[in-house]
Every structure is written in structure tokens, then in C-alpha cells.
Design a protein around this motif. Structure first.
Motif, PDB file in Angstrom:
ATOM      1  N   VAL A  84       0.608  -1.172  -0.076  1.00  0.00           N
ATOM      2  CA  VAL A  84       0.011  -0.107   0.028  1.00  0.00           C
ATOM      3  C   VAL A  84       1.031   1.153   0.124  1.00  0.00           C
ATOM      4  CG1 VAL A  84      -1.770   1.584   0.400  1.00  0.00           C
ATOM      5  CG2 VAL A  84      -2.161  -1.141   1.506  1.00  0.00           C
ATOM      6  N   TYR A  85       2.459   1.428   0.746  1.00  0.00           N
ATOM      7  CA  TYR A  85       3.000   2.366   1.162  1.00  0.00           C
ATOM      8  C   TYR A  85       3.188   2.506   0.044  1.00  0.00           C
ATOM      9  CZ  TYR A  85       7.060   5.184   2.458  1.00  0.00           C
ATOM     10  OH  TYR A  85       7.735   6.564   2.647  1.00  0.00           O
ATOM     11  N   THR A  86       3.818   1.550  -1.201  1.00  0.00           N
ATOM     12  CA  THR A  86       4.605   1.617  -2.317  1.00  0.00           C
ATOM     13  C   THR A  86       3.817   2.126  -3.279  1.00  0.00           C
ATOM     14  OG1 THR A  86       6.226  -0.183  -2.015  1.00  0.00           O
ATOM     15  CG2 THR A  86       5.927   0.671  -4.389  1.00  0.00           C
ATOM     16  N   ALA A  87       2.334   1.981  -3.739  1.00  0.00           N
ATOM     17  CA  ALA A  87       1.581   2.626  -4.703  1.00  0.00           C
ATOM     18  C   ALA A  87       1.333   3.441  -4.335  1.00  0.00           C
ATOM     19  CB  ALA A  87       0.318   1.697  -4.368  1.00  0.00           C
ATOM     20  N   PHE A  88       0.618   4.084  -3.165  1.00  0.00           N
ATOM     21  CA  PHE A  88       0.423   5.303  -2.479  1.00  0.00           C
ATOM     22  C   PHE A  88       1.884   6.509  -3.048  1.00  0.00           C
ATOM     23  CE2 PHE A  88      -3.359   4.596  -0.803  1.00  0.00           C
ATOM     24  CZ  PHE A  88      -4.156   4.994  -1.218  1.00  0.00           C
ATOM     25  N   SER A  89       2.929   6.150  -2.345  1.00  0.00           N
ATOM     26  CA  SER A  89       3.944   6.733  -2.811  1.00  0.00           C
ATOM     27  C   SER A  89       4.697   6.552  -4.458  1.00  0.00           C
ATOM     28  CB  SER A  89       5.644   6.129  -2.265  1.00  0.00           C
ATOM     29  OG  SER A  89       5.394   6.132  -0.816  1.00  0.00           O
ATOM     30  N   GLU A  90       4.465   6.113  -4.999  1.00  0.00           N
ATOM     31  CA  GLU A  90       4.904   5.630  -6.552  1.00  0.00           C
ATOM     32  C   GLU A  90       3.291   6.750  -7.449  1.00  0.00           C
ATOM     33  OE1 GLU A  90       4.793   3.257 -10.245  1.00  0.00           O
ATOM     34  OE2 GLU A  90       4.983   2.458  -8.216  1.00  0.00           O
ATOM     35  N   GLY A  91       1.860   6.962  -6.690  1.00  0.00           N
ATOM     36  CA  GLY A  91       1.537   7.639  -6.923  1.00  0.00           C
ATOM     37  C   GLY A  91       1.846   9.355  -6.671  1.00  0.00           C
ATOM     38  N   MET A  92       1.967   9.684  -5.899  1.00  0.00           N
ATOM     39  CA  MET A  92       2.795  10.513  -5.649  1.00  0.00           C
ATOM     40  C   MET A  92       3.826  11.071  -6.444  1.00  0.00           C
ATOM     41  SD  MET A  92       0.590  12.183  -2.794  1.00  0.00           S
ATOM     42  CE  MET A  92       2.077  13.505  -2.448  1.00  0.00           C
ATOM     43  N   VAL A  93       4.837  10.248  -6.407  1.00  0.00           N
ATOM     44  CA  VAL A  93       6.024  10.992  -7.355  1.00  0.00           C
ATOM     45  C   VAL A  93       5.760  10.789  -8.849  1.00  0.00           C
ATOM     46  CG1 VAL A  93       8.203  10.054  -7.792  1.00  0.00           C
ATOM     47  CG2 VAL A  93       8.194   9.634  -6.102  1.00  0.00           C
ATOM     48  N   GLN A  94       4.798  10.074  -9.080  1.00  0.00           N
ATOM     49  CA  GLN A  94       3.942  10.340 -10.887  1.00  0.00           C
ATOM     50  C   GLN A  94       3.291  11.958 -10.760  1.00  0.00           C
ATOM     51  OE1 GLN A  94       3.398   7.153 -13.030  1.00  0.00           O
ATOM     52  NE2 GLN A  94       4.919   6.098 -12.688  1.00  0.00           N
ATOM     53  N   GLY A  95       2.677  12.289  -9.423  1.00  0.00           N
ATOM     54  CA  GLY A  95       2.002  13.423  -9.437  1.00  0.00           C
ATOM     55  C   GLY A  95       0.101  13.132 -10.330  1.00  0.00           C
ATOM     56  N   ILE A  96      -0.039  11.768 -10.101  1.00  0.00           N
ATOM     57  CA  ILE A  96      -1.484  11.250 -10.440  1.00  0.00           C
ATOM     58  C   ILE A  96      -2.699  12.223  -9.536  1.00  0.00           C
ATOM     59  CG2 ILE A  96      -1.387   9.100 -11.113  1.00  0.00           C
ATOM     60  CD1 ILE A  96      -2.153   7.722  -8.340  1.00  0.00           C
ATOM     61  N   TRP A  97      -2.441  12.783  -8.176  1.00  0.00           N
ATOM     62  CA  TRP A  97      -2.833  13.290  -7.668  1.00  0.00           C
ATOM     63  C   TRP A  97      -3.764  15.116  -8.334  1.00  0.00           C
ATOM     64  CZ3 TRP A  97      -5.812  10.046  -4.222  1.00  0.00           C
ATOM     65  CH2 TRP A  97      -5.011   9.153  -3.942  1.00  0.00           C
ATOM     66  N   HIS A  98      -2.523  15.057  -9.179  1.00  0.00           N
ATOM     67  CA  HIS A  98      -2.695  16.671  -9.770  1.00  0.00           C
ATOM     68  C   HIS A  98      -3.169  16.084 -10.398  1.00  0.00           C
ATOM     69  CE1 HIS A  98      -0.107  18.667  -6.046  1.00  0.00           C
ATOM     70  NE2 HIS A  98       0.320  17.851  -6.811  1.00  0.00           N
ATOM     71  N   GLN A  99      -3.318  14.767 -11.219  1.00  0.00           N
ATOM     72  CA  GLN A  99      -3.768  15.078 -12.822  1.00  0.00           C
ATOM     73  C   GLN A  99      -5.195  14.049 -12.802  1.00  0.00           C
ATOM     74  OE1 GLN A  99      -2.021  11.732 -15.194  1.00  0.00           O
ATOM     75  NE2 GLN A  99       0.359  11.893 -14.407  1.00  0.00           N
ATOM     76  N   VAL A 100      -6.022  14.428 -10.903  1.00  0.00           N
ATOM     77  CA  VAL A 100      -7.255  14.169 -11.253  1.00  0.00           C
ATOM     78  C   VAL A 100      -7.778  15.210 -10.016  1.00  0.00           C
ATOM     79  CG1 VAL A 100      -9.223  12.998 -10.218  1.00  0.00           C
ATOM     80  CG2 VAL A 100      -6.698  11.484 -10.335  1.00  0.00           C
ATOM     81  N   SER A 101      -8.733  16.133 -10.816  1.00  0.00           N
ATOM     82  CA  SER A 101      -9.557  17.020 -10.254  1.00  0.00           C
ATOM     83  C   SER A 101     -10.619  16.753  -8.620  1.00  0.00           C
ATOM     84  CB  SER A 101     -10.632  18.151 -10.960  1.00  0.00           C
ATOM     85  OG  SER A 101     -11.667  16.984 -11.475  1.00  0.00           O
ATOM     86  N   ALA A 102     -10.732  17.207  -8.083  1.00  0.00           N
ATOM     87  CA  ALA A 102     -11.360  17.163  -7.046  1.00  0.00           C
ATOM     88  C   ALA A 102     -12.848  17.097  -7.434  1.00  0.00           C
ATOM     89  CB  ALA A 102     -11.547  18.730  -5.461  1.00  0.00           C
ATOM     90  N   VAL A 103     -12.884  17.877  -7.633  1.00  0.00           N
ATOM     91  CA  VAL A 103     -15.076  16.965  -8.510  1.00  0.00           C
ATOM     92  C   VAL A 103     -14.861  15.307  -8.911  1.00  0.00           C
ATOM     93  CG1 VAL A 103     -16.210  16.949 -10.415  1.00  0.00           C
ATOM     94  CG2 VAL A 103     -15.064  19.646  -8.747  1.00  0.00           C
ATOM     95  N   ARG A 104     -13.313  14.964  -9.933  1.00  0.00           N
ATOM     96  CA  ARG A 104     -13.763  13.566 -10.233  1.00  0.00           C
ATOM     97  C   ARG A 104     -13.513  12.428  -8.985  1.00  0.00           C
ATOM     98  NH1 ARG A 104     -10.732  13.614 -16.628  1.00  0.00           N
ATOM     99  NH2 ARG A 104     -12.905  14.740 -16.868  1.00  0.00           N
ATOM    100  N   LEU A 105     -12.419  12.990  -8.643  1.00  0.00           N
ATOM    101  CA  LEU A 105     -11.935  12.184  -6.903  1.00  0.00           C
ATOM    102  C   LEU A 105     -13.268  12.380  -5.876  1.00  0.00           C
ATOM    103  CD1 LEU A 105      -9.632  10.629  -5.361  1.00  0.00           C
ATOM    104  CD2 LEU A 105      -9.263  12.972  -4.382  1.00  0.00           C
ATOM    105  N   ALA A 106     -13.619  12.855  -6.589  1.00  0.00           N
ATOM    106  CA  ALA A 106     -15.747  12.864  -5.157  1.00  0.00           C
ATOM    107  C   ALA A 106     -15.737  11.892  -5.458  1.00  0.00           C
ATOM    108  CB  ALA A 106     -16.099  14.168  -4.738  1.00  0.00           C
TER     109      ALA A 106
END
Length: 218
Positions: A84-106
Motif C-alpha cells: 500500500v505504501y509503495t502504491a501511494f508513494s509511486e502515485g505521489m512521485v508521478q503526480g497522479i493526485w494533480h492529474q485528477v480534479s477534486a470533483v472527479r476524485l469525489a
């Protein structure tokens, strides 16, 4: 316990080794990595071969595993935590949280919450409609609703390649959601009043062991 283990194993083997790669082949084709014979071989080597090796070696290592169950349990849970830590860390490194808007995430969270609720209700009340007893319904509910990063992340890496982090985002969120919801349900199930059994003691140990085993099977 046997029902929980068999259901969890069958779900993993059928869903991850067979059904999901076939769906990826049908829906993705050659896009975003897709599915190929090489992908199938990698999935088999990463997920199926270790499972089969464990089953084949049980004759020789089963006693050792049983004697050191407590220590190996920490290793098991620690491995899941690292995945789980690896998955979230890799996502942070690749900036996936910036690629998905708050509306789409919700919206994604809402869809996954509905999906989880439907699966939990379907497996619980479906088991009741099929006249399974309480212990088997617990195993069906927990094993039937599980989707694990421990299996999903390696498969996504094979199928999606460089796009794996973004593709696995729904699974990361669903995995955390189901762990929290199922932990609450497991606690409630362990304290439910047990049915009266005429001429015999109520099966307290079996039902509560089934809760714990089914919870870990995903």
C-alpha cells in the motif's frame, strides 16, 4: 474457515489470473499497455506460481508456519502495508493526485462507495436467500467483496506499464475504503447474538474465527 480460504483463493485465481486479463484484452486492446501473451506469462509468474509453490511446499513447511504463526502474521501484514505504501508513494512521485480534479476524485469515491455497498449487501442477503448458515454468509460477504492491492498492483504494472499508477488509483481508494468498512462490520459480526442450537452449545468459536479468516482472505 475452509469456506473463507477457498472463496478467497478461488476469487484471486479466477479474477486476477483469468477474468481481468481477458477483460483488459477486450476493452484495451493494444492501448495503454494492454494484454498479450507476455503479459499473461508475467502475471502467472508473479501471482500464480508463488501460490502454487506455497501449496506444494506446505507438506514440508506447514509445521514451521503453524509453530511461528504469530511472527509470520506480522510479516504478512507488514507486506500488505509495504504494498500500500509503495502504491501511494509511486502515485505521489508521478503526480497522479494533480492529474485528477477534486470533483472527479469525489465522483470516483462515490461510485466506489456504492459499488462496495452493493457487493456487501448482495453477498450477505444473497447468502441468506440461498439458505447458507451464518458462518458461511460471513465468509461469503468478506471474501466476495475484497479487492487487494497485493494482487492488483503487480497485475496493473504488467498490463498498464508506465500508466499503472493512474490506472491503479481506483483500486487504491477502494482497498482503503473496504478495509475500514469491513473492519467495522467484522467487529459487529463478532458481537452478534448467536442462534440457539438445540441440544448443543452455540458455535461461538467457529463463527468468530470465520470473521477473522474471511477478513484476511482479501
Amino acid at each position: 474457515m475452509p469456506a473463507a480460504i477457498c472463496a478467497g483463493s478461488f476469487s484471486s485465481l479466477a479474477g486476477i489470473i483469468v477474468i481481468t486479463p481477458l477483460l483488459a484484452a477486450a476493452l484495451l486492446g493494444g492501448n495503454a499497455g494492454g494484454f498479450s501473451a507476455d503479459s499473461l506469462l508475467k502475471i502467472v509468474l508473479q501471482l500464480l506460481v508463488p501460490f502454487l509453490a506455497g501449496q506444494l511446499l506446505r507438506r514440508w513447511i506447514g509445521g514451521f508456519v503453524t509453530r511461528h504463526k504469530k511472527v509470520l502474521g506480522y510479516v504478512d501484514r507488514g507486506s500488505i502495508l509495504l504494498v500500500v505504501y509503495t502504491a501511494f508513494s509511486e502515485g505521489m512521485v508521478q503526480g497522479i493526485w494533480h492529474q485528477v480534479s477534486a470533483v472527479r476524485l469525489a465522483g470516483l469515491l462515490a461510485v466506489e462507495a456504492v459499488l462496495l455497498a452493493v457487493m456487501l449487501a448482495l453477498t450477505w442477503y444473497g447468502g441468506k436467500a440461498l439458505r447458507f448458515d451464518r458462518e458461511d454468509r460471513i465468509a461469503i460477504q468478506f471474501a466476495g467483496s475484497k479487492k487487494s492491492l497485493a494482487s492488483g498492483l503487480p497485475m496493473a504494472s504488467v498490463l498498464f506499464g508506465a500508466h499503472a499508477s493512474l490506472a491503479v488509483l481506483p483500486l487504491m481508494l477502494f482497498h482503503q475504503m473496504q478495509l475500514m468498512v469491513c473492519a467495522v462490520i467484522a467487529k459487529r459480526r463478532s458481537h452478534d447474538p448467536l442462534p440457539e442450537v438445540s441440544g448443543a452449545a452455540a458455535p461461538t468459536a467457529g463463527s468468530r474465527t470465520a470473521v477473522g479468516t474471511a477478513t484476511r482472505s482479501g
